[in-house]
Design a protein around this motif. Structure first.
Motif, PDB file in Angstrom:
ATOM      1  N   LYS A  54       2.721   6.309   7.504  1.00 28.14           N
ATOM      2  CA  LYS A  54       2.156   7.188   8.655  1.00 28.14           C
ATOM      3  C   LYS A  54       2.584   8.119   9.190  1.00 28.14           C
ATOM      4  CE  LYS A  54      -0.680   3.310   8.841  1.00 28.14           C
ATOM      5  NZ  LYS A  54      -0.713   2.759   7.523  1.00 28.14           N
ATOM      6  N   PHE A  69     -11.183   3.249   2.372  1.00 28.74           N
ATOM      7  CA  PHE A  69     -10.554   1.796   2.018  1.00 28.74           C
ATOM      8  C   PHE A  69     -11.621   1.325   0.738  1.00 28.74           C
ATOM      9  CE2 PHE A  69     -10.072   1.994   6.341  1.00 28.74           C
ATOM     10  CZ  PHE A  69      -8.480   1.995   6.551  1.00 28.74           C
ATOM     11  N   THR A  71     -11.574  -1.488   6.182  1.00 28.83           N
ATOM     12  CA  THR A  71     -10.281  -1.316   6.868  1.00 28.83           C
ATOM     13  C   THR A  71      -9.331  -1.875   5.992  1.00 28.83           C
ATOM     14  OG1 THR A  71      -8.807  -2.043   8.737  1.00 28.83           O
ATOM     15  CG2 THR A  71     -10.233  -3.584   7.947  1.00 28.83           C
ATOM     16  N   PHE A  72      -8.050  -1.499   5.909  1.00 32.34           N
ATOM     17  CA  PHE A  72      -7.072  -1.911   5.157  1.00 32.34           C
ATOM     18  C   PHE A  72      -6.817  -3.424   5.375  1.00 32.34           C
ATOM     19  CE2 PHE A  72      -2.297  -2.921   4.196  1.00 32.34           C
ATOM     20  CZ  PHE A  72      -2.282  -2.616   2.758  1.00 32.34           C
ATOM     21  N   ALA A 125      -3.601   1.352  13.883  1.00 30.78           N
ATOM     22  CA  ALA A 125      -2.591   1.780  12.935  1.00 30.78           C
ATOM     23  C   ALA A 125      -2.759   3.152  12.639  1.00 30.78           C
ATOM     24  CB  ALA A 125      -2.683   1.040  11.473  1.00 30.78           C
ATOM     25  N   VAL A 138     -11.187  -1.429  14.513  1.00 29.41           N
ATOM     26  CA  VAL A 138     -10.188  -0.486  13.825  1.00 29.41           C
ATOM     27  C   VAL A 138     -10.630   0.905  13.948  1.00 29.41           C
ATOM     28  CG1 VAL A 138      -9.021   0.096  11.696  1.00 29.41           C
ATOM     29  CG2 VAL A 138     -10.023  -2.321  12.068  1.00 29.41           C
ATOM     30  N   SER A 156       1.015   0.996  13.757  1.00 28.70           N
ATOM     31  CA  SER A 156       1.766   0.770  12.486  1.00 28.70           C
ATOM     32  C   SER A 156       2.830   2.141  12.326  1.00 28.70           C
ATOM     33  CB  SER A 156       1.087   0.743  11.184  1.00 28.70           C
ATOM     34  OG  SER A 156       1.940   0.988  10.001  1.00 28.70           O
ATOM     35  N   ASN A 169       6.319  -4.622  12.038  1.00 24.02           N
ATOM     36  CA  ASN A 169       5.336  -3.765  11.105  1.00 24.02           C
ATOM     37  C   ASN A 169       3.955  -3.906  11.942  1.00 24.02           C
ATOM     38  OD1 ASN A 169       4.235  -6.184  10.131  1.00 24.02           O
ATOM     39  ND2 ASN A 169       6.058  -6.391   8.876  1.00 24.02           N
ATOM     40  N   GLY A 170       3.101  -3.226  11.498  1.00 23.42           N
ATOM     41  CA  GLY A 170       1.966  -3.155  11.956  1.00 23.42           C
ATOM     42  C   GLY A 170       1.041  -4.514  11.970  1.00 23.42           C
ATOM     43  N   THR A 171       1.347  -5.217  10.506  1.00 24.84           N
ATOM     44  CA  THR A 171       0.605  -6.585  10.520  1.00 24.84           C
ATOM     45  C   THR A 171       1.083  -7.544  11.332  1.00 24.84           C
ATOM     46  OG1 THR A 171       0.776  -5.711   8.109  1.00 24.84           O
ATOM     47  CG2 THR A 171       0.153  -8.168   8.438  1.00 24.84           C
ATOM     48  N   ILE A 182      -0.366  -7.129  14.964  1.00 21.61           N
ATOM     49  CA  ILE A 182      -1.863  -7.770  15.005  1.00 21.61           C
ATOM     50  C   ILE A 182      -1.719  -9.112  15.034  1.00 21.61           C
ATOM     51  CG2 ILE A 182      -4.148  -8.003  13.988  1.00 21.61           C
ATOM     52  CD1 ILE A 182      -3.346  -5.571  12.251  1.00 21.61           C
ATOM     53  N   HIS A 215       4.537   2.502   9.532  1.00 22.10           N
ATOM     54  CA  HIS A 215       5.154   2.233   8.132  1.00 22.10           C
ATOM     55  C   HIS A 215       5.581   3.815   7.716  1.00 22.10           C
ATOM     56  CE1 HIS A 215       4.075   1.806   3.811  1.00 22.10           C
ATOM     57  NE2 HIS A 215       4.856   0.808   4.074  1.00 22.10           N
ATOM     58  N   ALA A 262      -4.686  -5.629   5.831  1.00 21.95           N
ATOM     59  CA  ALA A 262      -4.004  -6.270   6.764  1.00 21.95           C
ATOM     60  C   ALA A 262      -4.683  -6.813   7.978  1.00 21.95           C
ATOM     61  CB  ALA A 262      -2.779  -5.228   7.175  1.00 21.95           C
ATOM     62  N   THR A 263      -5.611  -6.021   8.473  1.00 25.84           N
ATOM     63  CA  THR A 263      -6.508  -6.381   9.596  1.00 25.84           C
ATOM     64  C   THR A 263      -6.853  -7.839   9.516  1.00 25.84           C
ATOM     65  OG1 THR A 263      -7.056  -4.236   9.674  1.00 25.84           O
ATOM     66  CG2 THR A 263      -8.019  -5.659  11.162  1.00 25.84           C
ATOM     67  N   MET A 318       0.768  -1.424  -0.022  1.00 28.56           N
ATOM     68  CA  MET A 318      -0.040   0.071  -0.081  1.00 28.56           C
ATOM     69  C   MET A 318       0.842   1.356   0.118  1.00 28.56           C
ATOM     70  SD  MET A 318      -1.026   0.575   3.759  1.00 28.56           S
ATOM     71  CE  MET A 318      -1.458   2.277   3.383  1.00 28.56           C
ATOM     72  N   GLY A 321       7.736  -0.605  10.571  1.00 27.12           N
ATOM     73  CA  GLY A 321       7.792  -0.700  12.208  1.00 27.12           C
ATOM     74  C   GLY A 321       6.241  -0.863  12.562  1.00 27.12           C
TER      75      GLY A 321
HETATM   76  C1  PLP Z   1      -5.947  -0.008   9.240  1.00 29.92           C
HETATM   77  C2  PLP Z   1      -4.526  -0.713   9.049  1.00 29.92           C
HETATM   78  N1  PLP Z   1      -4.204  -1.793   9.724  1.00 29.92           N
HETATM   79  C3  PLP Z   1      -2.887  -2.576   9.635  1.00 29.92           C
HETATM   80  C4  PLP Z   1      -2.033  -1.909   8.576  1.00 29.92           C
HETATM   81  C5  PLP Z   1      -0.597  -2.597   8.500  1.00 29.92           C
HETATM   82  O1  PLP Z   1       0.524  -2.023   8.841  1.00 29.92           O
HETATM   83  P1  PLP Z   1       1.790  -2.286   8.185  1.00 29.92           P
HETATM   84  O2  PLP Z   1       1.831  -1.689   6.777  1.00 29.92           O
HETATM   85  O3  PLP Z   1       2.741  -1.399   9.376  1.00 29.92           O
HETATM   86  O4  PLP Z   1       1.888  -3.677   8.264  1.00 29.92           O
HETATM   87  C6  PLP Z   1      -2.282  -0.707   7.878  1.00 29.92           C
HETATM   88  C7  PLP Z   1      -1.155  -0.160   7.147  1.00 29.92           C
HETATM   89  O5  PLP Z   1      -1.470   0.759   6.390  1.00 29.92           O
HETATM   90  C8  PLP Z   1      -3.498   0.108   8.245  1.00 29.92           C
HETATM   91  O6  PLP Z   1      -3.724   1.112   7.793  1.00 29.92           O
END
Ligand code: PLP
Length: 400
Positions: A200, A330, A99-100, A173, A145, A195, A75-77, A80, A197, A102-103, A1, A207
């Motif tokens: 952000k 999203f 949501t993105f 995030a 979220v 996150s 990272n944020g993923t 979670i 990233h 990744a959630t 993304m 991170g």
């Molecule tokens: C709502 C949400 N959750 C999770 C993530 C995942 O974070 P990361 O990109 O650090 O893995 C993002 C990343 O943009 C996000 O927007």
């Protein structure tokens, strides 16, 4: 993304429009402080494995949000995923589709079944009333979220969790530096994840972090992020490699140093957008409660085609033609992504609000490098697009 390589290669920039503007351009501030820390890291030759800058980054995040524990990860993923495992979630987990991806992916990657829930049209966060209707004997948790930094209804979700014996995890995030009723995001539910990233507003290049007041949960997360090893010769749990490295932590610290300055610029831009788009039919700027702390990192608008005469994609195309790269955010909802589309467990409920908001939402460029002139350029395009398509005045007076 991410949109890290924002500068188009081998391309003459259309001078008539000014420089390209885009959502998610990384904030790079406090360069000297970052480089000084990098020198220090190289001198010390401690590059990863819970180095001093990672520990400082964790301490500063914990103190900023007022949580007992912060576990920094890559990272944020992964934040979670590790939080879900440390919380011992199993079976079904209710989460929003707005949501993105990744959630949902993080939950599915852990062998859990995400069950998509609609959102509240006011907060654009998970709707607790529908969440309750989706709870079954297989449900172990709720994942909220805080979309665009607007907090979920944490009381309602907390009450559900108490009534049904569920764990609550927040994907925060978007919400680092935000508060709900004066309480900082990072202190709600059983745990929250951030996150950091590059896109952000506070970034560590890549991170993430898990924050919690639960010491045991934090201890399990710390083990899991480093192969489940309590010491080099003692593996006590299943784990992975989710460690944050020192260079990323140094970037995160530089970014934290500049955090107030970034928020100030984001706030200025948000107010400027709000004023410039005020009264434009069919265009709503997603508002933030000025009594709360907010990072203003997303300026989101909703384009209602019935009132604006144009839809979100028309506005997106008009902006792109002027080298402004806004982002539908999203879009599409997670429920329409390939791994979930045909999944009857995930898609148990109708998601009309998610579908409407996902088709109308557009995030606009912001951040310290975006000036008020840049914003005028963006809002003029939106205004022109809407006004060109408005029905002509058909009657005398103010009636349309
Ligand atoms: C709502 C949400 N959750 C999770 C993530 C995942 O974070 P990361 O990109 O650090 O893995 C993002 C990343 O943009 C996000 O927007």
């Amino acid at each position: 993304m991410s949109v890290i390589n924002w500068r188009p290669l081998n391309r003459v920039e259309p001078a008539a429009f000014g420089r390209p503007l885009l959502v998610g351009r990384p904030n790079v501030l406090r360069r000297e402080e970052f480089l000084a820390r990098v020198e220090d890291i190289l001198d010390r030759a401690w590059l990863t494995n819970n180095g001093p800058y990672v520990q400082e980054f964790e301490a500063r995040i914990a103190s900023l949000v007022g949580a007992r524990q912060c576990v920094a990860v890559a990272n944020g993923t992964l934040a979670i995923e590790i939080a879900a495992r440390a919380l011992e979630l199993e079976g079904e987990v209710i989460c929003p589709a707005f949501t993105f991806v990744a959630t949902a992916h993080a939950l599915k990657w852990c062998g859990l079944s995400p069950v998509f829930c609609d959102i509240d049209p006011k907060t654009r966060c998970i709707d607790p009333a529908q969440a309750e209707r989706l709870i079954t004997s297989r449900t172990s948790g709720l994942v909220g979220v805080h979309v665009w930094g607007t907090p979920c209804d944490t009381e309602a979700l907390g009450e559900l969790a108490d009534a049904y014996g569920l764990r609550v995890l927040y994907d925060a995030a978007h919400a680092f530096g935000c508060s709900r009723q004066g309480q900082m995001i990072g202190t709600f539910g059983d745990a929250e994840t951030f996150s950091f990233h590059a896109t952000k507003f506070v970034n560590a290049i890549e991170g993430g972090a898990i924050v919690t007041d639960d010491d045991d949960l934090a201890e399990r997360a710390r083990l899991m992020r480093s192969f489940g090893q309590a010491s080099p010769d003692r593996v006590v749990a299943l784990g992975t490699n989710a460690k944050l490295n020192e260079i990323s932590a140094a970037m995160g610290l530089a970014s934290l140093d500049a955090m107030d300055e970034i928020i100030e610029a984001n706030h200025r831009n948000y107010v400027c957008y709000r004023e410039a788009l005020h009264g434009l039919p069919g265009i709503t700027v997603a508002e933030h409660d000025e009594r709360e702390r907010h990072n203003y990192q997303y300026v989101a608008i909703l384009v209602d085609p019935a009132k604006a005469g144009v839809d979100r994609d028309d506005v997106l195309a008009a902006l792109k033609a002027r080298d402004v790269h806004a982002r539908p955010y999203f879009w599409p909802g997670c429920h329409q992504a390939a791994p979930y589309r045909l999944d009857l467990t995930a898609n148990r409920a109708p998601l009309p609000v998610t579908e409407r908001v996902a088709s109308q939402a557009l995030c606009l460029p912001t951040g310290p490098t975006v000036s008020t002139d840049d914003i005028r350029r963006v809002t003029d395009v939106i205004r022109d697009a809407v006004e060109a398509c408005r029905p002509q005045r058909v009657a005398v007076g103010d009636a349309w």
